[in-house]
Design an enzyme around this catalytic site. Structure first.
Site, PDB file in Angstrom:
ATOM      1  N   LYS A  26       0.871  -1.179   0.000  1.00 48.73           N
ATOM      2  CA  LYS A  26       0.000   0.000   0.000  1.00 48.73           C
ATOM      3  C   LYS A  26       0.908   1.227   0.000  1.00 48.73           C
ATOM      4  O   LYS A  26       1.619   1.485   0.969  1.00 48.73           O
ATOM      5  CB  LYS A  26      -0.914  -0.005   1.225  1.00 48.73           C
ATOM      6  N   GLU A 169       3.626   1.851   4.461  1.00 46.10           N
ATOM      7  CA  GLU A 169       2.293   2.215   4.939  1.00 46.10           C
ATOM      8  C   GLU A 169       1.423   1.014   5.268  1.00 46.10           C
ATOM      9  O   GLU A 169       0.641   1.053   6.211  1.00 46.10           O
ATOM     10  CB  GLU A 169       1.575   3.088   3.911  1.00 46.10           C
TER      11      GLU A 169
END
Length: 324
Positions: A26, A169
């Site tokens: 991500k 992330e």
């Protein structure tokens, strides 16, 4: 076209598992759609606005791609630690001056990370299964400067461990057989962030130490009682956040906050301590999106970072506001 959106994982920190799921990193950047037409590249943000002028290095890297492509991806920039960071790219999001964009492309270049192919040769591919769209994406010549294709993995749990340890992330998980539904938030796409986000309401600001005319941090909270907030706007405190916004963004925010100052504290319980005594309280009207590590036993956010202002969110909707 607006991009497809993901839903949060059912188990915090744990991506979905089992056959039929594909997992990728991500990316902490700016979502974008890249379209090739008439021999040039056009970039769009998630609300269909053109952002091509802000990223000349990405446009240059797309030279020679065939017309009729529409690619979903993320524009990323690296911070001082070498990690993708929204803060590292935020200052480029609204640049439209070609000379300034060219300078920033050299000083802090951006890469377009492609993860889906929605159109090829002018043909709509959105109803094809993801694994077929990905196969066609991989067949394109995207091994080029400022471009890359996001790798996919079968083991979401292992990828979650790796990305957490690497300071990335989180993980994005997608069903291999899923179709692409523009603008929809689907359970076929699941996001597992390692940090949590929320939208908070600003209730006060603290000047920088040594400069009373610069914004150092803001106090944020959520409505203590949504049913009565319109007539009795009281916030439950979530703590203070100061990092994330650029100096220019803080200056702009301060101009707004100064126009809504009030003599009384809008929080219950009221913050205490030296910083609270220096605070200029404001009417709880403006929302901000914040990323944080976890919550302390007292209810304060740990390691909070301001990501962006959310002027379109009303204070009573803050606790349930969409974060994508």
């Amino acid at each position: 076209m607006r991009p497809m959106l993901a839903t949060p994982t059912a188990t915090p920190g744990m991506p979905p598992s089992g056959p039929g799921w594909l997992h990728e990193i991500k990316w902490d950047g700016v979502r974008a759609l890249a379209e090739t037409r008439s021999g040039r590249l056009v970039l769009y943000n998630r609300t269909e606005g053109q952002i091509t002028a802000a990223y000349p290095e990405v446009v240059a890297g797309a030279e020679g791609l065939p017309d009729g492509l529409l690619i979903d991806g993320e524009l990323i920039a690296l911070d001082s630690a070498g990690l993708p960071s929204f803060q590292a790219i935020a200052h480029r999001m609204h640049v439209r001056n070609p000379a300034r964009a060219a300078r920033q492309a050299v000083e802090r270049p951006v890469t377009f990370v492609a993860f889906d192919l929605l159109r090829a040769g002018g043909d709509d591919l959105t109803r094809l299964p993801l694994e077929e769209r990905r196969r066609r994406l991989s067949a394109l010549d995207l091994d080029r400067p400022r471009w890359q294709v996001s790798e996919q993995h079968d083991d979401g749990e292992a990828l979650a461990v790796f990305t957490r340890e690497a300071g990335l992330e989180g993980v994005m998980s997608k069903r291999a057989g899923s179709v692409y539904v523009p603008g929809a938030r689907s359970t076929d796409w699941v996001k597992t962030p390692h940090r949590t986000e929320l939208v908070g309401v600003i209730g006060g600001w603290v000047p920088e130490t040594g400069d009373e005319n610069r914004l150092g941090s803001v106090w944020i909270g959520h409505p203590a009682d949504e049913a009565t907030f319109e007539v009795d706007p009281v916030l439950y405190p979530l703590g203070r956040v100061g990092s994330g916004l650029s100096h220019a963004e803080k200056d702009t925010l301060l101009e707004v906050l100064r126009t809504t100052e009030r003599p009384t504290v809008p929080f219950d319980p009221a913050p205490v301590g030296p910083e609270a005594r220096r605070t200029r309280w404001v009417e709880p009207m403006l929302c901000v999106q914040v990323r944080y590590l976890n919550v302390s036993p007292s209810g304060a956010l740990r390691q909070p970072v301001m990501l962006r202002l959310r002027p379109e969110v009303s204070p009573v909707e803050a606790a349930d506001a969409s974060l994508a």
